[in-house]
Scaffold this motif. Structure first.
Motif, mmCIF file in Angstrom:
data_model
loop_
_atom_site.group_PDB
_atom_site.id
_atom_site.type_symbol
_atom_site.label_atom_id
_atom_site.label_comp_id
_atom_site.label_asym_id
_atom_site.label_seq_id
_atom_site.Cartn_x
_atom_site.Cartn_y
_atom_site.Cartn_z
ATOM 1 N N LEU A 189 2.410 39.984 44.991
ATOM 2 C CA LEU A 189 1.615 39.459 45.084
ATOM 3 C C LEU A 189 1.361 38.182 45.931
ATOM 4 C CD1 LEU A 189 0.795 40.137 40.631
ATOM 5 C CD2 LEU A 189 0.731 42.373 42.100
ATOM 6 N N GLY A 190 0.404 38.699 46.356
ATOM 7 C CA GLY A 190 -0.238 37.471 47.077
ATOM 8 C C GLY A 190 0.783 37.485 48.418
ATOM 9 N N ASN A 191 0.730 35.955 48.112
ATOM 10 C CA ASN A 191 2.081 35.972 49.414
ATOM 11 C C ASN A 191 3.344 35.086 48.768
ATOM 12 O OD1 ASN A 191 0.293 35.619 51.855
ATOM 13 N ND2 ASN A 191 -0.471 33.704 50.811
ATOM 14 N N SER A 192 3.598 36.148 47.876
ATOM 15 C CA SER A 192 4.933 35.730 47.337
ATOM 16 C C SER A 192 6.054 36.525 47.500
ATOM 17 C CB SER A 192 4.743 36.399 45.903
ATOM 18 O OG SER A 192 4.512 37.646 45.506
ATOM 19 N N LYS A 193 7.453 35.629 47.670
ATOM 20 C CA LYS A 193 8.422 36.477 48.247
ATOM 21 C C LYS A 193 9.224 36.936 47.181
ATOM 22 C CE LYS A 193 6.380 34.900 52.907
ATOM 23 N NZ LYS A 193 5.339 34.983 51.676
ATOM 24 N N MET A 194 10.018 37.646 47.462
ATOM 25 C CA MET A 194 11.403 38.406 47.007
ATOM 26 C C MET A 194 12.689 37.816 47.703
ATOM 27 S SD MET A 194 12.551 42.289 46.080
ATOM 28 C CE MET A 194 14.124 42.300 47.807
ATOM 29 N N CYS A 195 13.356 36.519 46.637
ATOM 30 C CA CYS A 195 14.554 36.430 46.710
ATOM 31 C C CYS A 195 15.678 38.385 46.712
ATOM 32 C CB CYS A 195 15.206 35.770 45.794
ATOM 33 S SG CYS A 195 14.047 34.490 46.319
ATOM 34 N N PRO A 196 16.835 38.681 48.007
ATOM 35 C CA PRO A 196 17.639 39.426 47.142
ATOM 36 C C PRO A 196 18.229 39.159 45.891
ATOM 37 C CG PRO A 196 18.114 38.213 49.882
ATOM 38 C CD PRO A 196 17.168 37.304 48.871
#
Ligand SMILES: NC(=O)C1=CN([C@@H]2O[C@H](COP(=O)(O)OP(=O)(O)OC[C@H]3O[C@@H](n4cnc5c(N)ncnc54)[C@H](O)[C@@H]3O)[C@@H](O)[C@H]2O)C=CC1
Ligand SMILES: O=C(O)C(=O)COP(=O)(O)O
Length: 408
Positions: A189-196
């Protein structure tokens, strides 16, 4: 011909509610003429085994454990209501095998938890807990050392579900950078970033907040190893479940100064009822917010949960609809006022449907549905009212039947 009165009399339906479930649920059940006993606290397994013997519905929140032993005592139990999100307090597989659906409220208190975490992030960032305690103890100590704005800082969210994603939006609105780690693929959502992976989230976050269920994988997810991967001076927040974090390791990191603070709402062992003698090693640790499992404890959330879960259970009792259960086959066919409804729960074995339909083949069936899970099948059929008693008797005597009810 008047339909034979086959439905169980509503005023004989006994409902036991534990842990101060909201009045909205009590009023909903009483509006159905069910009899309701509400207890403000959780109760021991021994007392629950005794009380549940003649109960048709038991409602609980996060404290009360519905174990296989409790279920063995619950001969009349039709349904379980978890008036909260988590259902780890119920032996779901044992309930499934007994043909007892478990209903919960998947997101009515998600916002309440998310708002608590936002508040705690700011309180921890400005050391408000310690500052307020000092002022209550006549200490006026004005300084900015170790106090920070949250704007531009990184919030790492472990578990990007209903709560985690709500929190993501709120945190970004406060100017935070958001990253998350989840074992399932999630829409950022928004500018959130997924961490692997978890470790990369721990290494890049100024704040780490946990929003995962209690499972075999999440228990002890955060130990000394993971805490040592966190940035020096970062902060840990846990409002998920108490066994997710090794609290001894957390105490050690707080006392060493590796972590600059924490906010803990859930604990491996929690009191059955409110008390005034609770102790824990976290007490007295620096910049440490301790709360008594209140993440979901707002009037708005509790009323919404009370309404949602009581309505799901009412529908199941009155129509057999199992939508919203977490451990039961979903069947939900429109009610036919001119028919009687046969509900059959059976072990999921080959040939059961053939046996049921061979019984029904002698009668008129206006609608039917079957759905299954690993251990059980759930069959619902609308039949002529004149035949319902005979049909119920024959289906309930089939070898794999667990429970058979007739509704009209
Ligand atoms: N403190 C309180 O009062 C409250 C606590 N809770 C707890 O918070 C938990 C989360 O609530 P929701 O967000 O509504 O649940 P949810 O089911 O919507 O989200 C949980 C997320 O965690 C992820 N997950 C599961 N195992 C994981 C793992 N090993 N690593 C990373 N991610 C993992 C799932 O894929 C899911 O996306 C609940 O299960 C409950 O135990 C919920 C409400 C109130
Ligand atoms: O919703 C949840 O899973 C919770 O942990 C809330 O617990 P409670 O209903 O406040 O006992």
């Amino acid at each position: 011909m008047e339909p034979t009165s086959t439905s169980f009399p509503k005023n004989k339906i006994k409902i036991l509610l534990l842990e101060n479930i909201h009045l909205a649920a009590i009023e909903q059940f009483k509006s159905q003429n069910f009899s309701v006993e509400s207890i403000a606290s959780s109760i021991s397994e021994e007392l629950l085994c005794e009380k549940i013997k003649d109960v048709h519905v038991v409602g609980l929140r996060s404290k009360t454990k519905i174990t296989a032993k409790v279920l063995d005592s619950a001969e009349r139990l039709l349904a379980i209501g978890c008036f909260c999100i988590g259902t780890d307090q119920v032996d779901l597989e044992a309930a499934e095998k007994k043909g007892v659906p478990v209903f919960n409220s998947p997101f009515c208190n998600s916002r309440s938890v998310a708002e608590l975490i936002i508040a705690e992030i700011i309180i921890l960032s400005r050391k408000l807990g310690d500052k307020s305690s000092e002022m209550h103890n006549k200490v006026w100590k004005k300084d900015s050392k170790g106090c920070h704005e949250i704007r531009g800082k990184t919030l790492g969210i472990v578990g990007y579900g209903h709560i985690g994603s709500q929190l993501s939006v709120l945190a970004e609105a406060m100017g935070m950078n958001v990253c998350y780690y989840d074992i399932n693929r999630k829409l950022p959502l928004g500018n959130s970033k997924m961490c692997p992976d978890l470790n990369s989230l721990l290494e890049c976050s100024n704040y780490v907040t946990l929003h995962v269920p209690d499972t075999e994988i999440t228990r002890n997810m955060i130990t000394e190893t993971e805490i040592n991967l966190m940035k020096k001076g970062s902060l840990l927040l846990n409002a998920s479940r108490g066994k997710v974090v090794d609290l001894d390791a957390l105490v050690k990191a707080l006392k060493s100064g590796h972590l600059a603070g924490c906010a803990i709402d859930v604990y491996p062992v929690e009191p059955e009822a409110n008390c005034n003698d609770w102790t824990h090693d976290l007490q007295g640790c620096p910049n440490t917010i301790l709360t008594p499992h209140i993440g979901g404890s707002t009037e708005e959330a509790q009323e919404a949960i009370g309404l949602e879960v009581s309505e799901l259970i009412t529908d199941y009792i009155n129509t057999g609809a199992s939508s919203g259960s977490v451990n039961f086959p979903e069947v939900n066919i429109p009610v036919n006022a001119t028919s009687h409804r046969i509900l059959n729960i059976h072990y999921n074995k080959p040939g059961v449907l053939r046996d049921i339909n061979s019984i029904l083949s002698d009668f008129n069936v206006s609608s039917q549905a079957l759905n299954t899970r690993k251990h059980i099948g759930y069959f619902v059929a609308d039949v002529d009212s004149e035949a319902s008693k005979e049909i119920k008797k024959k289906i309930s005597s089939l070898p794999h039947s667990i429970k058979t009810r007739v509704l009209y």
